[in-house]
Design an enzyme around this catalytic site. Structure first.
Site, short mmCIF file in Angstrom:
data_model
loop_
_atom_site.label_atom_id
_atom_site.label_comp_id
_atom_site.label_asym_id
_atom_site.label_seq_id
_atom_site.Cartn_x
_atom_site.Cartn_y
_atom_site.Cartn_z
N LYS A 174 0.88 -1.18 0.00
CA LYS A 174 0.00 0.00 0.00
C LYS A 174 0.91 1.23 0.00
CE LYS A 174 -2.07 3.18 1.85
NZ LYS A 174 -1.92 4.55 1.34
N GLY A 227 6.32 5.19 8.49
CA GLY A 227 5.49 6.39 8.43
C GLY A 227 5.50 7.13 9.75
N THR A 231 0.41 7.40 13.11
CA THR A 231 -0.14 6.30 12.31
C THR A 231 0.36 4.96 12.86
OG1 THR A 231 0.15 7.78 10.42
CG2 THR A 231 -0.55 5.53 9.94
N GLY A 232 1.62 4.91 13.25
CA GLY A 232 2.19 3.69 13.80
C GLY A 232 1.43 3.22 15.04
N GLU A 249 8.78 1.59 11.50
CA GLU A 249 9.85 2.58 11.28
C GLU A 249 9.18 3.94 11.29
OE1 GLU A 249 12.85 1.74 11.29
OE2 GLU A 249 12.84 -0.38 10.80
N CYS A 283 13.40 10.87 7.78
CA CYS A 283 13.15 10.52 9.19
C CYS A 283 14.38 10.78 10.04
CB CYS A 283 12.75 9.05 9.28
SG CYS A 283 13.89 7.95 8.45
N GLU A 384 8.45 16.50 15.21
CA GLU A 384 9.09 16.25 13.92
C GLU A 384 8.45 17.18 12.88
OE1 GLU A 384 8.09 12.65 11.72
OE2 GLU A 384 10.22 12.38 11.31
P1 NDP Z 1 1.93 8.54 7.27
O1 NDP Z 1 2.00 7.79 8.56
O2 NDP Z 1 0.95 9.63 7.14
O3 NDP Z 1 1.65 7.56 6.03
C1 NDP Z 1 2.45 6.42 5.82
C2 NDP Z 1 1.61 5.37 5.13
O4 NDP Z 1 0.60 4.91 6.03
C3 NDP Z 1 0.88 5.88 3.90
O5 NDP Z 1 0.84 4.87 2.92
C4 NDP Z 1 -0.50 6.17 4.45
O6 NDP Z 1 -1.51 6.19 3.48
C5 NDP Z 1 -0.68 5.01 5.40
N1 NDP Z 1 -1.68 5.20 6.44
C6 NDP Z 1 -2.20 6.36 6.91
N2 NDP Z 1 -3.12 6.11 7.88
C7 NDP Z 1 -3.18 4.77 8.02
C8 NDP Z 1 -3.93 3.90 8.87
N3 NDP Z 1 -4.81 4.36 9.76
N4 NDP Z 1 -3.74 2.57 8.76
C9 NDP Z 1 -2.85 2.07 7.87
N5 NDP Z 1 -2.11 2.86 7.03
C10 NDP Z 1 -2.26 4.18 7.12
O7 NDP Z 1 3.41 9.04 7.01
P2 NDP Z 1 3.91 9.95 5.81
O8 NDP Z 1 3.58 9.30 4.51
O9 NDP Z 1 3.47 11.32 6.07
O10 NDP Z 1 5.50 9.82 5.95
C11 NDP Z 1 6.25 10.62 6.77
C12 NDP Z 1 6.60 9.93 8.08
O11 NDP Z 1 7.33 8.75 7.82
C13 NDP Z 1 7.49 10.77 8.94
O12 NDP Z 1 7.05 10.73 10.27
C14 NDP Z 1 8.84 10.09 8.84
O13 NDP Z 1 9.70 10.30 9.91
C15 NDP Z 1 8.44 8.66 8.70
N6 NDP Z 1 9.53 7.87 8.12
C16 NDP Z 1 10.25 7.03 8.94
C17 NDP Z 1 11.34 6.32 8.44
C18 NDP Z 1 12.12 5.39 9.32
O14 NDP Z 1 12.89 4.60 8.78
N7 NDP Z 1 11.97 5.43 10.65
C19 NDP Z 1 11.76 6.47 7.05
C20 NDP Z 1 10.92 7.35 6.28
C21 NDP Z 1 9.85 8.03 6.81
P3 NDP Z 1 -1.93 7.59 2.80
O15 NDP Z 1 -0.77 8.05 2.06
O16 NDP Z 1 -3.08 7.22 1.96
O17 NDP Z 1 -2.30 8.51 3.93
#
Ligand code: NDP
Length: 493
Positions: A174, A227, A231-232, A249, A283, A384
């Site tokens: 996804k 993400g 969300t996590g 992550e 991140c 962040e």
């Molecule tokens: P989000 O958490 O908003 O989205 C990540 C993914 O989760 C997207 O595909 C999103 O879909 C999906 N999602 C959103 N809500 C849900 C839910 N309730 N259940 C399941 N899936 C869901 O993160 P971002 O895309 O904004 O990415 C940025 C974040 O990612 C930052 O916090 C960053 O630090 C982190 N990150 C961490 C890394 C690491 O290695 N620790 C590396 C890279 C990024 P949709 O797009 O449709 O909302």
């Protein structure tokens, strides 16, 4: 005409069941460049069903057979190097200089790495006693759901997909709704490389419906998620209904510590790289800078001078090193943190506004922004921001620097800049983070584990450790002497 994409389910390219589509916008121009299916829970059911059907045959292949498919995929990625780089630049705004030289070659390298390293995976024999053979074997989990963010649209999926596939799992991916196109194209290349139908499925649609349906699904054994921390947390909650494994992550608020004996020029170079690479949408980006008081003024002046030279603008220009933020709402959020920092008394040393050049007028740009005179009680030093905005703080002793670095809910990464390796190592041991670099920031290799602690999540991507994340250890016991095991049986007699 705007290209309309389809999703990949069971080896077929199909529309969302509802027929609905989502606009994909180029963040450098604000224009709609494509449409992707807005799937729903019924589409998730179909994708998981296809993966369930395909999983046993994929798991039954030898690791060598799966490895060859990954190597082919790696070659196909490099065969479509420029096309993939342009696609990611268009959907995400990453400069073409970066997508050509960093993202696409690294995706190819990751698949190569997983193809090789999985072949060296082993189990153990356990010397329990002469009457038995006890061993551990590693088995695929079955169907895994991979949910990925937009900041490195291709690379973040490859980190997970490579490990999950080579260990014999079937996947439902996804991708992020604002930038799903490179993932869809990678799905297509995976099929061309010989991944059987149903082993890789890619579905697009909103996280809170499509993502969540995947997390809820009883036939999905694990969710690999990268993400936001919020969300996590939600994913952990939803996954608990089916006691599903989750790899998380999550976000970071990463410290960059410059000790009194640091080589200031290399620290400044590292600071510019780690703060503004990918417009700070990383991140592990350095965003909290702790500078020894004896160097503070010199560091601040040199950092600001170097940050002024960062060439931002049209990401399709090979000279551009910093593109726009990924979408308008994110630009607005970053700007609100800039206003917050000003209100809290941080001193604006650079940027703080939208650039005003012809090629940045329509896109979602924020100029590199540096605040001085900051402290950890300011909200923007705790949250962040995920943009090109950093704060500088002065400290007196290394102990104080460690305490400041650890004063965060996150624990992803940090760096220490010093000429004394022993001090660097000592501080690395005291900082609570998944990775601590000494005299470097933001360098990641296939061979090194990636993952955080505290609210940056748990589990590891990359390195051999990720192979454990996508397999389960089974213990097998074999009696060798023809009678059931002796001492305890007597207890029933
Ligand atoms: P989000 O958490 O908003 O989205 C990540 C993914 O989760 C997207 O595909 C999103 O879909 C999906 N999602 C959103 N809500 C849900 C839910 N309730 N259940 C399941 N899936 C869901 O993160 P971002 O895309 O904004 O990415 C940025 C974040 O990612 C930052 O916090 C960053 O630090 C982190 N990150 C961490 C890394 C690491 O290695 N620790 C590396 C890279 C990024 P949709 O797009 O449709 O909302």
């Amino acid at each position: 005409m705007t290209e309309e994409y389809k999703v990949l389910i069971g080896g077929e390219w199909v529309k969302a069941g509802s027929g609905e589509m989502m606009d994909i916008i180029n963040p450098a121009t604000g224009e709609v460049i494509a449409k992707a299916p807005k799937c729903g829970p019924a589409d998730v059911d179909k994708a998981v069903g296809a993966a369930v059907q395909a999983a046993p045959a994929w798991a039954a292949k030898t690791v060598g057979e799966r490895s060859k498919v990954l190597l082919k995929l790696s070659q196909l990625i490099m065969g479509h190097h420029e096309e993939l780089a342009k696609l990611e630049t268009m959907e995400h705004g990453s400069p073409i200089r970066k997508t050509m030289n960093f993202d696409v070659p690294l995706c190819a390298e990751q698949f190569e790495y997983f193809a090789g390293v999985a072949r060296a995976m082993t189990g153990e024999t356990l010397p329990v006693g002469p009457w038995c053979m006890s061993m551990t074997v590693r088995e695929p989990l079955g169907v895994v759901g991979l949910i990925t963010p937009w900041n490195f649209p291709a690379l973040m999926v490859v980190w997970k997909l490579g490990a999950a596939l080579v260990t014999g799992n079937a996947c439902v991916v996804k991708p992020p709704s604002i930038a799903p196109l490179t993932t869809l194209r990678l799905g297509e290349l995976a099929m061309e490389a010989g991944v059987p139908a149903g082993v890789v499925n890619v579905i697009t649609g909103p996280g809170d419906t499509v993502g969540e349906a995947l997390v809820r699904h009883p036939d999905v054994a694990k969710i690999g998620f990268t993400g936001d921390t919020v969300t996590g947390r939600r994913i952990m909650n939803v996954a608990s209904d089916t006691v599903k494994q989750v790899g998380l992550e999550l976000g970071g608020k990463n410290a960059f510590i410059v000790l009194a004996d640091a080589d200031i020029d290399s620290a400044v170079e590292g600071a510019v790289w780690s703060a503004f690479f990918n417009s700070g949408q990383v991140c592990a980006a350095a965003s909290r800078f702790y500078i020894h008081e004896s160097l503070y003024d010199e560091f601040a002046a040199k950092f600001v001078a170097a940050a002024k030279l960062v060439r931002y603008g049209d990401p399709t220009n090979m000279e551009t090193v910093m593109g726009p933020l990924a979408y308008a709402g994110h630009r607005d959020k970053v700007e609100s943190y800039i206003e917050e920092a000003k209100k809290e008394g941080a001193k604006l040393l650079l940027g703080g506004k939208r650039p005003d050049t012809p090629d940045t007028k329509k896109g979602f740009f924020v100029a590199p922004t540096v605040f001085g005179n900051c402290n950890n009680s300011m909200q923007f030093m705790q949250d962040e921001i995920f943009g090109p905005v950093v704060g500088l703080v002065s400290f007196k002793t290394p102990e104080e620097a460690v305490a400041l670095a650890n004063d965060t809910r996150y624990g992803l990464s940090a760096s220490v800049w010093t000429k004394d390796v022993r001090t660097g190592l000592a501080l690395a041991g005291q900082i609570k983070a998944g990775t601590v670099w000494v005299n470097e920031h933001l360098i990641v290799f296939c061979e090194t584990p990636w993952g955080g602690c505290k609210q940056s999540g748990w589990g590891k991507d990359l390195s051999t450790m990720v192979l454990e994340e996508y397999t389960m250890t089974k213990h097998i016991y074999i009696d060798l002497i023809g009678q059931p095991m002796k001492p305890w049986y007597g207890l029933l007699k």
